[in-house]
Design a protein around this motif. Structure first.
Motif, PDB file in Angstrom:
ATOM      1  N   HIS A 114     107.681 -64.244  88.206  1.00 29.30           N
ATOM      2  CA  HIS A 114     107.247 -62.868  87.970  1.00 29.30           C
ATOM      3  C   HIS A 114     107.099 -62.154  89.303  1.00 29.30           C
ATOM      4  O   HIS A 114     106.617 -62.744  90.284  1.00 29.30           O
ATOM      5  CB  HIS A 114     105.910 -62.865  87.224  1.00 29.30           C
TER       6      HIS A 114
ATOM      7  N   TYR B 262     108.237 -69.390  84.199  1.00 23.15           N
ATOM      8  CA  TYR B 262     108.827 -68.088  84.492  1.00 23.15           C
ATOM      9  C   TYR B 262     108.335 -67.552  85.830  1.00 23.15           C
ATOM     10  O   TYR B 262     107.140 -67.620  86.147  1.00 23.15           O
ATOM     11  CB  TYR B 262     108.454 -67.083  83.411  1.00 23.15           C
TER      12      TYR B 262
ATOM     13  N   ARG C  64     107.399 -54.312  87.337  1.00 23.28           N
ATOM     14  CA  ARG C  64     107.159 -55.691  86.937  1.00 23.28           C
ATOM     15  C   ARG C  64     108.492 -56.289  86.488  1.00 23.28           C
ATOM     16  O   ARG C  64     109.227 -55.649  85.728  1.00 23.28           O
ATOM     17  CB  ARG C  64     106.158 -55.782  85.765  1.00 23.28           C
ATOM     18  N   TYR C  65     108.761 -57.495  86.938  1.00 25.02           N
ATOM     19  CA  TYR C  65     110.014 -58.137  86.577  1.00 25.02           C
ATOM     20  C   TYR C  65     109.776 -59.604  86.245  1.00 25.02           C
ATOM     21  O   TYR C  65     108.876 -60.239  86.803  1.00 25.02           O
ATOM     22  CB  TYR C  65     111.028 -58.044  87.725  1.00 25.02           C
ATOM     23  N   TRP C  66     110.630 -60.108  85.336  1.00 24.14           N
ATOM     24  CA  TRP C  66     110.563 -61.507  84.928  1.00 24.14           C
ATOM     25  C   TRP C  66     111.917 -62.177  85.145  1.00 24.14           C
ATOM     26  O   TRP C  66     112.968 -61.545  84.999  1.00 24.14           O
ATOM     27  CB  TRP C  66     110.229 -61.628  83.439  1.00 24.14           C
TER      28      TRP C  66
ATOM     29  N   ARG D 166     102.277 -66.649  76.970  1.00 21.57           N
ATOM     30  CA  ARG D 166     102.681 -66.956  78.331  1.00 21.57           C
ATOM     31  C   ARG D 166     101.423 -66.953  79.205  1.00 21.57           C
ATOM     32  O   ARG D 166     100.681 -65.965  79.255  1.00 21.57           O
ATOM     33  CB  ARG D 166     103.686 -65.922  78.821  1.00 21.57           C
TER      34      ARG D 166
END
Length: 117
Positions: free
Chosen positions: A97, A95, A105-107, A45
Motif C-alpha cells: 500500500h 498487499y 492511495r494505491y494498492w 484486510r
C-alpha cells in the motif's frame, strides 16, 4: 500510471522466514508512506506494518512486533517486509500500500504467503 508490484511470496514451514518486496513506479516513491496489509479469504484486510518516507519511522501490528521488519530503499523504489517465525494463521495474501500526504492511495495486486503447519 502508478504500479505496485509485489513479489517474494511462497510456501514456508512454521517458524520459517520469508521476505516479500514491493516495487513501485509512476509515483514519487520517497514522498509516500508505504505499508503492508494482509487478507485471508472472506476476512477483512488487516494492517501489518508501515514505514514513513524517510525510513526512520515505522509502525507494526501488535501481532507481528518483534518478528516482522519493514524497510525501504528509496533509490530502488522498493519496500520490503522481512517475516520471521511465521505461523500457519499468517497464511494470507499480502498487499503493498502507498499513501501520500494528500488523498492518493494505491494498492498492489498481492502476493500469496502460505505457512504450512
Amino acid at each position: 500510471q502508478v504500479q505496485l508490484v509485489e513479489s517474494g511470496g511462497g510456501l514456508v514451514q512454521t517458524g520459517g522466514s520469508l521476505r516479500v518486496s514491493c516495487a513501485a513506479s509512476g509515483l514519487t516513491f520517497s514522498s509516500y508512506t508505504m505499508g503492508w496489509f494482509r487478507q485471508a479469504p472472506g476476512k477483512e484486510r488487516d494492517f501489518v506494518a508501515a514505514i514513513r518516507w524517510g525510513g526512520g519511522d515505522t509502525s507494526y501490528a501488535d501481532s507481528v512486533k518483534g518478528r516482522f521488519t519493514i524497510s525501504r530503499d528509496n533509490a530502488k523504489n522498493t519496500v520490503y517486509l522481512q517475516m520471521n517465525s511465521l505461523k500457519p494463521e499468517e497464511t494470507d495474501v499480502y498487499y503493498c500500500h502507498a499513501a501520500s500526504n494528500g488523498p492518493e492511495r494505491y494498492w498492489g495486486q498481492g502476493t500469496q504467503v502460505t505457512v504450512s503447519p
